[in-house]
Scaffold this motif. Structure first.
Motif, PDB file in Angstrom:
ATOM      1  N   HIS A  64      -2.664 -22.556  -6.212  1.00  0.00           N
ATOM      2  CA  HIS A  64      -3.169 -22.470  -4.839  1.00  0.00           C
ATOM      3  C   HIS A  64      -2.046 -22.162  -3.844  1.00  0.00           C
ATOM      4  O   HIS A  64      -1.998 -22.716  -2.748  1.00  0.00           O
ATOM      5  CB  HIS A  64      -3.900 -23.761  -4.446  1.00  0.00           C
ATOM      6  CG  HIS A  64      -4.767 -24.318  -5.527  1.00  0.00           C
ATOM      7  ND1 HIS A  64      -5.777 -23.585  -6.118  1.00  0.00           N
ATOM      8  CD2 HIS A  64      -4.761 -25.540  -6.147  1.00  0.00           C
ATOM      9  CE1 HIS A  64      -6.373 -24.335  -7.051  1.00  0.00           C
ATOM     10  NE2 HIS A  64      -5.773 -25.511  -7.085  1.00  0.00           N
ATOM     11  N   VAL A  65      -1.151 -21.272  -4.238  1.00  0.00           N
ATOM     12  CA  VAL A  65      -0.034 -20.878  -3.371  1.00  0.00           C
ATOM     13  C   VAL A  65      -0.560 -19.931  -2.292  1.00  0.00           C
ATOM     14  O   VAL A  65      -1.163 -18.900  -2.618  1.00  0.00           O
ATOM     15  CB  VAL A  65       1.073 -20.177  -4.186  1.00  0.00           C
ATOM     16  CG1 VAL A  65       2.209 -19.727  -3.273  1.00  0.00           C
ATOM     17  CG2 VAL A  65       1.576 -21.084  -5.296  1.00  0.00           C
ATOM     18  N   PRO A  66      -0.364 -20.232  -1.014  1.00  0.00           N
ATOM     19  CA  PRO A  66      -0.867 -19.337   0.038  1.00  0.00           C
ATOM     20  C   PRO A  66      -0.019 -18.073   0.163  1.00  0.00           C
ATOM     21  O   PRO A  66       1.205 -18.145   0.226  1.00  0.00           O
ATOM     22  CB  PRO A  66      -0.782 -20.189   1.308  1.00  0.00           C
ATOM     23  CG  PRO A  66       0.266 -21.213   1.019  1.00  0.00           C
ATOM     24  CD  PRO A  66       0.241 -21.460  -0.460  1.00  0.00           C
ATOM     25  N   TYR A  67      -0.667 -16.919   0.171  1.00  0.00           N
ATOM     26  CA  TYR A  67       0.048 -15.671   0.435  1.00  0.00           C
ATOM     27  C   TYR A  67      -0.277 -15.147   1.830  1.00  0.00           C
ATOM     28  O   TYR A  67       0.235 -14.109   2.253  1.00  0.00           O
ATOM     29  CB  TYR A  67      -0.263 -14.608  -0.630  1.00  0.00           C
ATOM     30  CG  TYR A  67      -1.701 -14.151  -0.720  1.00  0.00           C
ATOM     31  CD1 TYR A  67      -2.200 -13.164   0.132  1.00  0.00           C
ATOM     32  CD2 TYR A  67      -2.562 -14.675  -1.681  1.00  0.00           C
ATOM     33  CE1 TYR A  67      -3.510 -12.729   0.028  1.00  0.00           C
ATOM     34  CE2 TYR A  67      -3.871 -14.247  -1.789  1.00  0.00           C
ATOM     35  CZ  TYR A  67      -4.349 -13.274  -0.928  1.00  0.00           C
ATOM     36  OH  TYR A  67      -5.652 -12.835  -1.020  1.00  0.00           O
ATOM     37  N   GLY A  68      -1.139 -15.862   2.536  1.00  0.00           N
ATOM     38  CA  GLY A  68      -1.506 -15.520   3.905  1.00  0.00           C
ATOM     39  C   GLY A  68      -2.066 -16.752   4.576  1.00  0.00           C
ATOM     40  O   GLY A  68      -2.069 -17.849   4.012  1.00  0.00           O
ATOM     41  N   GLU A  85      13.619 -15.809 -12.447  1.00  0.00           N
ATOM     42  CA  GLU A  85      13.074 -14.863 -11.476  1.00  0.00           C
ATOM     43  C   GLU A  85      13.098 -13.446 -12.031  1.00  0.00           C
ATOM     44  O   GLU A  85      12.330 -12.594 -11.611  1.00  0.00           O
ATOM     45  CB  GLU A  85      13.871 -14.929 -10.169  1.00  0.00           C
ATOM     46  CG  GLU A  85      13.489 -16.083  -9.278  1.00  0.00           C
ATOM     47  CD  GLU A  85      13.988 -15.892  -7.851  1.00  0.00           C
ATOM     48  OE1 GLU A  85      14.301 -14.749  -7.473  1.00  0.00           O
ATOM     49  OE2 GLU A  85      14.065 -16.897  -7.139  1.00  0.00           O
ATOM     50  N   GLY A  86      13.991 -13.192 -12.993  1.00  0.00           N
ATOM     51  CA  GLY A  86      14.124 -11.859 -13.543  1.00  0.00           C
ATOM     52  C   GLY A  86      13.167 -11.607 -14.689  1.00  0.00           C
ATOM     53  O   GLY A  86      13.563 -11.123 -15.750  1.00  0.00           O
ATOM     54  N   GLN A 148       6.569  -9.909  -4.195  1.00  0.00           N
ATOM     55  CA  GLN A 148       7.831  -9.167  -4.201  1.00  0.00           C
ATOM     56  C   GLN A 148       8.874  -9.868  -3.338  1.00  0.00           C
ATOM     57  O   GLN A 148      10.051  -9.965  -3.718  1.00  0.00           O
ATOM     58  CB  GLN A 148       7.607  -7.741  -3.710  1.00  0.00           C
ATOM     59  CG  GLN A 148       8.863  -6.884  -3.679  1.00  0.00           C
ATOM     60  CD  GLN A 148       9.488  -6.677  -5.056  1.00  0.00           C
ATOM     61  OE1 GLN A 148       8.772  -6.449  -6.038  1.00  0.00           O
ATOM     62  NE2 GLN A 148      10.802  -6.786  -5.151  1.00  0.00           N
ATOM     63  N   ARG A 149       8.460 -10.370  -2.184  1.00  0.00           N
ATOM     64  CA  ARG A 149       9.413 -11.067  -1.314  1.00  0.00           C
ATOM     65  C   ARG A 149       9.858 -12.385  -1.940  1.00  0.00           C
ATOM     66  O   ARG A 149      11.026 -12.766  -1.849  1.00  0.00           O
ATOM     67  CB  ARG A 149       8.775 -11.325   0.050  1.00  0.00           C
ATOM     68  CG  ARG A 149       8.732 -10.100   0.957  1.00  0.00           C
ATOM     69  CD  ARG A 149       8.376 -10.471   2.384  1.00  0.00           C
ATOM     70  NE  ARG A 149       7.015 -10.999   2.474  1.00  0.00           N
ATOM     71  CZ  ARG A 149       5.944 -10.250   2.706  1.00  0.00           C
ATOM     72  NH1 ARG A 149       6.072  -8.947   2.904  1.00  0.00           N
ATOM     73  NH2 ARG A 149       4.751 -10.807   2.777  1.00  0.00           N
ATOM     74  N   ARG A 150       8.934 -13.091  -2.584  1.00  0.00           N
ATOM     75  CA  ARG A 150       9.258 -14.395  -3.159  1.00  0.00           C
ATOM     76  C   ARG A 150      10.106 -14.272  -4.419  1.00  0.00           C
ATOM     77  O   ARG A 150      10.953 -15.131  -4.697  1.00  0.00           O
ATOM     78  CB  ARG A 150       7.963 -15.162  -3.463  1.00  0.00           C
ATOM     79  CG  ARG A 150       8.198 -16.559  -4.003  1.00  0.00           C
ATOM     80  CD  ARG A 150       6.925 -17.362  -4.002  1.00  0.00           C
ATOM     81  NE  ARG A 150       7.141 -18.715  -4.530  1.00  0.00           N
ATOM     82  CZ  ARG A 150       6.582 -19.806  -4.019  1.00  0.00           C
ATOM     83  NH1 ARG A 150       5.810 -19.719  -2.952  1.00  0.00           N
ATOM     84  NH2 ARG A 150       6.807 -20.981  -4.569  1.00  0.00           N
ATOM     85  N   TYR A 151       9.861 -13.223  -5.196  1.00  0.00           N
ATOM     86  CA  TYR A 151      10.593 -13.030  -6.458  1.00  0.00           C
ATOM     87  C   TYR A 151      11.219 -11.633  -6.465  1.00  0.00           C
ATOM     88  O   TYR A 151      10.828 -10.765  -7.251  1.00  0.00           O
ATOM     89  CB  TYR A 151       9.652 -13.207  -7.648  1.00  0.00           C
ATOM     90  CG  TYR A 151       9.009 -14.574  -7.706  1.00  0.00           C
ATOM     91  CD1 TYR A 151       9.730 -15.686  -8.154  1.00  0.00           C
ATOM     92  CD2 TYR A 151       7.688 -14.761  -7.279  1.00  0.00           C
ATOM     93  CE1 TYR A 151       9.144 -16.951  -8.187  1.00  0.00           C
ATOM     94  CE2 TYR A 151       7.106 -16.020  -7.323  1.00  0.00           C
ATOM     95  CZ  TYR A 151       7.834 -17.106  -7.767  1.00  0.00           C
ATOM     96  OH  TYR A 151       7.249 -18.365  -7.800  1.00  0.00           O
ATOM     97  N   PRO A 184       6.897  -3.124  -3.288  1.00  0.00           N
ATOM     98  CA  PRO A 184       6.918  -3.883  -4.543  1.00  0.00           C
ATOM     99  C   PRO A 184       7.392  -3.034  -5.711  1.00  0.00           C
ATOM    100  O   PRO A 184       7.236  -1.807  -5.724  1.00  0.00           O
ATOM    101  CB  PRO A 184       5.461  -4.319  -4.721  1.00  0.00           C
ATOM    102  CG  PRO A 184       4.675  -3.333  -3.921  1.00  0.00           C
ATOM    103  CD  PRO A 184       5.542  -2.910  -2.777  1.00  0.00           C
ATOM    104  N   HIS A 185       7.972  -3.712  -6.681  1.00  0.00           N
ATOM    105  CA  HIS A 185       8.541  -3.062  -7.867  1.00  0.00           C
ATOM    106  C   HIS A 185       7.416  -2.831  -8.877  1.00  0.00           C
ATOM    107  O   HIS A 185       7.377  -3.441  -9.957  1.00  0.00           O
ATOM    108  CB  HIS A 185       9.636  -3.974  -8.431  1.00  0.00           C
ATOM    109  CG  HIS A 185      10.462  -3.342  -9.498  1.00  0.00           C
ATOM    110  ND1 HIS A 185      11.135  -4.076 -10.447  1.00  0.00           N
ATOM    111  CD2 HIS A 185      10.741  -2.042  -9.775  1.00  0.00           C
ATOM    112  CE1 HIS A 185      11.772  -3.259 -11.264  1.00  0.00           C
ATOM    113  NE2 HIS A 185      11.548  -2.028 -10.883  1.00  0.00           N
TER     114      HIS A 185
END
Length: 304
Positions: A64-68, A85-86, A148-151, A184-185
């Motif tokens: 339940h991680v909020p992305y917005g 993270e990699g 992408q920003r978080r990882y 994003p990658h």
């Protein structure tokens, strides 16, 4: 075909169908041969619930991680035993015709993929009638930008969607990542039994909670948009796998094949696969199995 051999859009096969036949073509449960329609839907839901319960009980996760800021803008992240993270990420968008389904019953592929070192993310979005198609497409893009920003050290983000989720994933080929402040990658797309031209659905009961106008449908149809789109920032060598089940309806077959052909014409590295003796729901149910051919194809693509 006209005199020049051009297949005019107004001659699309669905436009010659009766309302009853069009309705049947876009009801996947009507084409299941192993079970009755209602039982097929119950089985699909139960397999998803059990897979999610198992994943949450056995895998390290952030739920339940909020992305917005929206109430429905949450995602679940399931990690492999070797946390880093990699790692490659597979981001999954559930189906349900943009009006049913949930991340809380959609962790089908978590066990087989995390066991091989893939971080799996299951994304929630605001389904209809609360959410509109425009909102859902925006939420999909924002969830990917958030990851992408978080990882930022990820080894690639692979997008996977089933049915309506495949539509949302396909729309990411057209996303304006500048608007989201990060590119994003993206390293691969897995489109499972999707719908890519939404116009036929305007004339079916599926549209009742969606309230799609013809303009809405065309604005959110990756098939139509890609035919006229400028090159996008996704690497054209990024693999695209378009999958349909043998027991999907003829319209689902047509949509998948035409979208695959458009990807090829636009220079993408696309592959088309019809899964033998598989229906619309088994495509995703089978991803609970580590040795299933589609599971192995996804893993091979990620680790190629």
């Amino acid at each position: 075909m006209d005199a020049l051999g051009v297949d005019r859009k107004d001659e699309a096969p669905w436009k010659r169908m009766s309302p009853e036949e069009l309705e049947k073509q876009y009801l996947p449960s009507r084409w299941v041969v192993r079970l009755g329609p209602e039982e097929a839907l119950r089985t699909y839901t139960q397999i998803g619930i059990e897979a999610t319960r198992r994943a949450r009980a056995t895998r390290r996760s952030l739920l339940h991680v909020p992305y917005g800021d929206g109430e429905g803008e949450k995602l679940d992240i399931y990690f492999p035993d070797e946390m880093s993270e990699g790692l490659p990420f597979l981001v999954f968008f559930h189906g349900g015709y943009w009006q049913s389904g949930s991340k809380d019953e959609s962790a089908f592929m978590v066990d087989p993929l995390t066991a091989r070192g893939v971080t799996v993310v299951i994304v929630a979005y605001d389904i209809a009638p609360k959410g509109t198609l425009d909102q859902m497409v925006d939420q999909a893009a924002r969830s990917i930008a958030f990851l992408q920003r978080r990882y930022p050290s990820n080894k690639g983000i692979f997008l996977c969607g089933h049915s309506a989720g495949a539509h949302l994933v396909a729309m990411m080929l057209l996303a304006n990542w500048t608007k989201h402040g990060v590119t994003p990658h993206l390293k691969g797309f897995f489109l499972l039994s999707g719908v890519y031209d939404l116009e036929p659905l305007v004339y079916t009961s599926t549209n009742a909670p969606l309230h799609m106008t013809l303009e809405d449908a065309r604005r959110n149809s990756p098939q139509l948009l890609l035919e006229v789109a400028l090159p996008q920032p996704v690497d054209p060598t990024c693999p695209m796998l378009v999958v349909v089940g043998q027991h999907d309806s003829p319209e689902f077959h047509r949509q998948s094949r035409e979208f695959y052909q458009t990807l090829c014409q636009r220079g993408w590295k696309a592959t088309f696969e019809e899964l033998h003796d598989v229906d619309h729901f088994e495509i995703i149910e089978n991803l609970t199995q580590k040795d299933h051919a589609l599971t192995q194809t996804i893993l091979e693509t990620i680790f190629q």
